[in-house]
Scaffold this motif. Structure first.
Motif, PDB file in Angstrom:
ATOM      1  N   ALA A 182     -59.418 -48.559  -8.594  1.00  0.00           N
ATOM      2  CA  ALA A 182     -60.209 -48.032 -10.209  1.00  0.00           C
ATOM      3  C   ALA A 182     -61.001 -46.671  -9.879  1.00  0.00           C
ATOM      4  N   LYS A 183     -61.971 -46.497  -8.463  1.00  0.00           N
ATOM      5  CA  LYS A 183     -62.321 -44.956  -8.230  1.00  0.00           C
ATOM      6  C   LYS A 183     -61.877 -44.507  -9.159  1.00  0.00           C
ATOM      7  N   GLY A 184     -60.466 -44.209  -8.801  1.00  0.00           N
ATOM      8  CA  GLY A 184     -59.524 -43.401  -8.939  1.00  0.00           C
ATOM      9  C   GLY A 184     -58.896 -42.682 -10.486  1.00  0.00           C
ATOM     10  N   ARG A 185     -59.090 -43.790 -10.882  1.00  0.00           N
ATOM     11  CA  ARG A 185     -58.918 -43.382 -12.407  1.00  0.00           C
ATOM     12  C   ARG A 185     -60.370 -42.894 -13.168  1.00  0.00           C
ATOM     13  N   GLU A 186     -61.711 -43.629 -12.743  1.00  0.00           N
ATOM     14  CA  GLU A 186     -62.815 -43.448 -12.908  1.00  0.00           C
ATOM     15  C   GLU A 186     -62.945 -41.504 -12.438  1.00  0.00           C
ATOM     16  N   MET A 187     -62.677 -41.295 -11.564  1.00  0.00           N
ATOM     17  CA  MET A 187     -62.513 -39.784 -11.306  1.00  0.00           C
ATOM     18  C   MET A 187     -61.674 -38.528 -12.371  1.00  0.00           C
ATOM     19  N   GLY A 188     -60.156 -39.878 -12.610  1.00  0.00           N
ATOM     20  CA  GLY A 188     -59.342 -38.666 -13.440  1.00  0.00           C
ATOM     21  C   GLY A 188     -58.147 -38.332 -12.008  1.00  0.00           C
ATOM     22  N   LEU A 189     -58.306 -38.912 -11.253  1.00  0.00           N
ATOM     23  CA  LEU A 189     -56.871 -38.354  -9.789  1.00  0.00           C
ATOM     24  C   LEU A 189     -56.006 -38.318 -10.245  1.00  0.00           C
ATOM     25  N   LYS A 190     -54.824 -37.913  -9.463  1.00  0.00           N
ATOM     26  CA  LYS A 190     -53.274 -38.289  -9.825  1.00  0.00           C
ATOM     27  C   LYS A 190     -53.139 -39.435  -8.645  1.00  0.00           C
ATOM     28  N   PRO A 191     -51.897 -40.097  -9.015  1.00  0.00           N
ATOM     29  CA  PRO A 191     -52.086 -41.332  -8.743  1.00  0.00           C
ATOM     30  C   PRO A 191     -51.987 -41.608  -7.160  1.00  0.00           C
ATOM     31  N   LEU A 192     -52.651 -42.979  -7.380  1.00  0.00           N
ATOM     32  CA  LEU A 192     -53.333 -42.762  -4.757  1.00  0.00           C
ATOM     33  C   LEU A 192     -52.647 -43.842  -5.434  1.00  0.00           C
ATOM     34  N   SER A 193     -52.512 -43.676  -3.508  1.00  0.00           N
ATOM     35  CA  SER A 193     -51.751 -44.781  -2.775  1.00  0.00           C
ATOM     36  C   SER A 193     -52.662 -45.247  -1.517  1.00  0.00           C
ATOM     37  N   VAL A 194     -52.714 -46.379  -0.943  1.00  0.00           N
ATOM     38  CA  VAL A 194     -53.437 -46.884  -0.296  1.00  0.00           C
ATOM     39  C   VAL A 194     -53.484 -47.778   0.690  1.00  0.00           C
ATOM     40  N   VAL A 195     -53.787 -47.600   1.940  1.00  0.00           N
ATOM     41  CA  VAL A 195     -53.623 -48.903   2.442  1.00  0.00           C
ATOM     42  C   VAL A 195     -54.654 -48.926   3.610  1.00  0.00           C
ATOM     43  N   VAL A 196     -54.491 -50.791   4.353  1.00  0.00           N
ATOM     44  CA  VAL A 196     -55.660 -51.092   4.245  1.00  0.00           C
ATOM     45  C   VAL A 196     -55.237 -51.594   6.032  1.00  0.00           C
ATOM     46  N   LEU A 197     -55.490 -51.381   7.389  1.00  0.00           N
ATOM     47  CA  LEU A 197     -55.207 -51.787   8.736  1.00  0.00           C
ATOM     48  C   LEU A 197     -56.030 -52.784   9.446  1.00  0.00           C
ATOM     49  N   ASP A 198     -55.826 -53.298  10.083  1.00  0.00           N
ATOM     50  CA  ASP A 198     -56.313 -53.880  10.188  1.00  0.00           C
ATOM     51  C   ASP A 198     -56.488 -53.056  12.361  1.00  0.00           C
ATOM     52  N   ALA A 199     -57.554 -53.839  13.169  1.00  0.00           N
ATOM     53  CA  ALA A 199     -58.728 -53.457  13.622  1.00  0.00           C
ATOM     54  C   ALA A 199     -56.920 -52.629  14.958  1.00  0.00           C
ATOM     55  N   GLY A 200     -56.252 -53.199  14.812  1.00  0.00           N
ATOM     56  CA  GLY A 200     -55.545 -53.620  15.724  1.00  0.00           C
ATOM     57  C   GLY A 200     -54.310 -52.363  15.520  1.00  0.00           C
TER      58      GLY A 200
END
Lengths: 142, 142, 142, 142
Positions: free
Chosen positions: D18-36
Motif C-alpha cells: 500500500a505504501k508503495g502504491r501511495e509513493m507511486g513506486l514500480k511493482p514491489l515484491s515483499v518477503v517476511v522471514l522469521d528469526a531463523g
C-alpha cells in the motif's frame, strides 16, 4: 497466455488455508508459482515447521517444470525411481514428486502456473489446494 | 517461545557425552541447533572421525526443518525413499534421516531446537542424546 | 603430528569467551578446527546472530587451508582481490579472509588447527581468540 | 522471545505494498522471514519481474543471519568488498547487501525476523518496508 494474477494467487492461498482449517488439518503452507516456475506468493501458517517453504515450492516446481501434477510424478517415481531422481538433479535438487503439487490451468487448458501445499498428509494437502484453486475460478490438476 | 540458551546447549552436550561414556559407546559428536536450524554449539570427542560435524548437523537439521524426529524421517525414507531424497535436495543436501536427530521441546510443546548425535549406532546415538536433553530440563522427541 | 584435543578445544573456546566478556565485547562465537579444517568444537553466545557459525568457520577455514592467518589473508585480499576471490571459489565459498581467523601451532611450530572468532570488530575478535589459545598452552598466529 | 506471526507477516506485506502504491513506486515484491531466516510469507505484485522472490529474500536473509540491516551491509560492502563477497559465499550465495533488507524487532529489541523489499530503488524499497513494519506494530531497522 494468461497468468495467475497477484490477486488470484492471494485468493488461492487464503481459500486453501480455509479449506485446511475446515478439514481440521495441521498448519499448512501454500505457494503459488507462475508458468515459468517463479514464486508469486506464499504463506506459512503459525505452527508449521520452518522448512515448509522449500517443500511447498518443491512440489509446485516439479509440477510446472514437467507439466505433471504431483500424483503423476509420484507414480513415475515409484515405477522408475532413477528417472525422477535424475530429474531432481537437473533441477538443482528442487523437485519433490508427491501429491500437493498441483498444476493450474485456465479455461482453455493452458498451464498458467502451479500450487504447492504441504503440512498434513500429501493427499490432504492436495485436496486443500484443489479447493483453493477452484475458489479462484481456475482449474487444478492434482 | 523459548530458545535453547548457550548454557543449556552446553549442558545438553556434556550430559550426552557423559551418557555415551556410561554406555561404553564409541567417541560421540553432538550438535545443538536452534529453532531455525542454526548451530548453537558442537563438540567432537577425541577419536571420532573428522567428518562427524556434518553428520550430526544433518541429523538435527532435518528434524527441525521438517518438525520430524529422526525415527519418523527414517520411517518415511523407508516407505517413500524418493520423498526423503527429494527433501534432502531442497535443503541443499543437508538432511540425514536417521535416529540421532532429536527434536527439543519446551514445557509447552513448542519446538525450540534440535540435537544431532553421531558416532555409535543410530539407536545408541539417540539414547545418549535423549539423556542429555532431559538432563538440561527439556523434552526430547527422538 | 600433534592435534588439538577435545579438552584443549573446549578450553580455547571458554577462555576466548571469557576474554570477550572482560573486554566488554558483543556476544562472540568461536570455532576450533583441526589441522584438516574440520570442526572440533563451537559455541555461540546468547544474543549473537544466527549465522555466526558460518562466519567463524569461514575465518578459521581459510587460515588452516592456506596456512595464512586472517591478517595475512586480509592483506592479500586488499592487494590482489581476484586471488582471494578465486581462493574462496575453489573452497566452495567457505573462506572469509579477515582477522579473527587464527592459526594454532604447537611448541614445535607445527600447525595443528585454527580458531575462528566473530561477533565484535575483526581486531577485537582476533584479540579474544589469541587469549583463548594462549590460555590453552598453545601458540596462535593472528 | 516473540516471533512474527502469520497474521503480522500478512499485515507487513499488505501495508508495504500500500505504501508503495501511495509513493507511486514500480511493482514491489515483499518477503517476511522469521528469526531463523526462513520464509513466512511473500507477495509479488503484477508487473514485477519473475526473479524478485530471490532478490527480496537475499536482502532479508543477510540482515537476519548477520544481525545487520541492509544499509549497514552496504556500508561494509563498500569499505571491504571482499568481506561481504565472502559472507555471501558462506551463505550459499543467498545474501544481497543493499537497502531493502530490514531487521524487525519486538518492543524489547530482540530481532524477531526480517523483511526484504525489491522493485523500485533500494532506498524507496526500504521506505515502503519500514511503513509496513510500523503498521504491524513492530520496529524496523533499515
Amino acid at each position: 497466455m494468461a497468468n495467475i494474477s497477484h490477486r488470484k494467487a492471494r485468493t488461492i492461498i487464503s481459500k486453501t488455508l480455509a479449506k485446511g482449517r475446515e478439514m481440521g488439518l495441521k498448519p499448512l503452507s501454500v505457494v503459488v508459482l507462475d508458468a515459468g516456475g517463479h514464486v508469486i506468493a506464499f504463506e506459512r501458517e503459525d505452527g508449521a515447521s520452518p522448512g515448509r517453504f522449500e517443500i511447498a515450492r518443491g512440489k509446485a516446481y516439479g509440477a510446472v517444470m514437467l507439466g505433471m501434477p504431483g500424483s503423476a510424478q509420484m507414480a513415475r517415481a515409484e515405477q522408475q525411481t532413477y528417472f525422477m531422481a535424475a530429474v531432481n538433479g537437473v533441477y538443482g535438487g528442487q523437485v519433490i514428486p508427491v501429491p500437493g503439487g498441483i498444476l493450474v490451468m485456465d479455461k482453455r487448458d493452458n498451464v498458467i502456473g502451479a500450487v504447492g501445499v504441504t503440512g498434513d498428509t500429501s493427499d490432504n494437502d492436495a485436496e486443500a489446494g484443489m479447493a483453493g484453486i477452484e475458489a479462484a475460478g481456475l482449474i487444478g490438476s492434482a
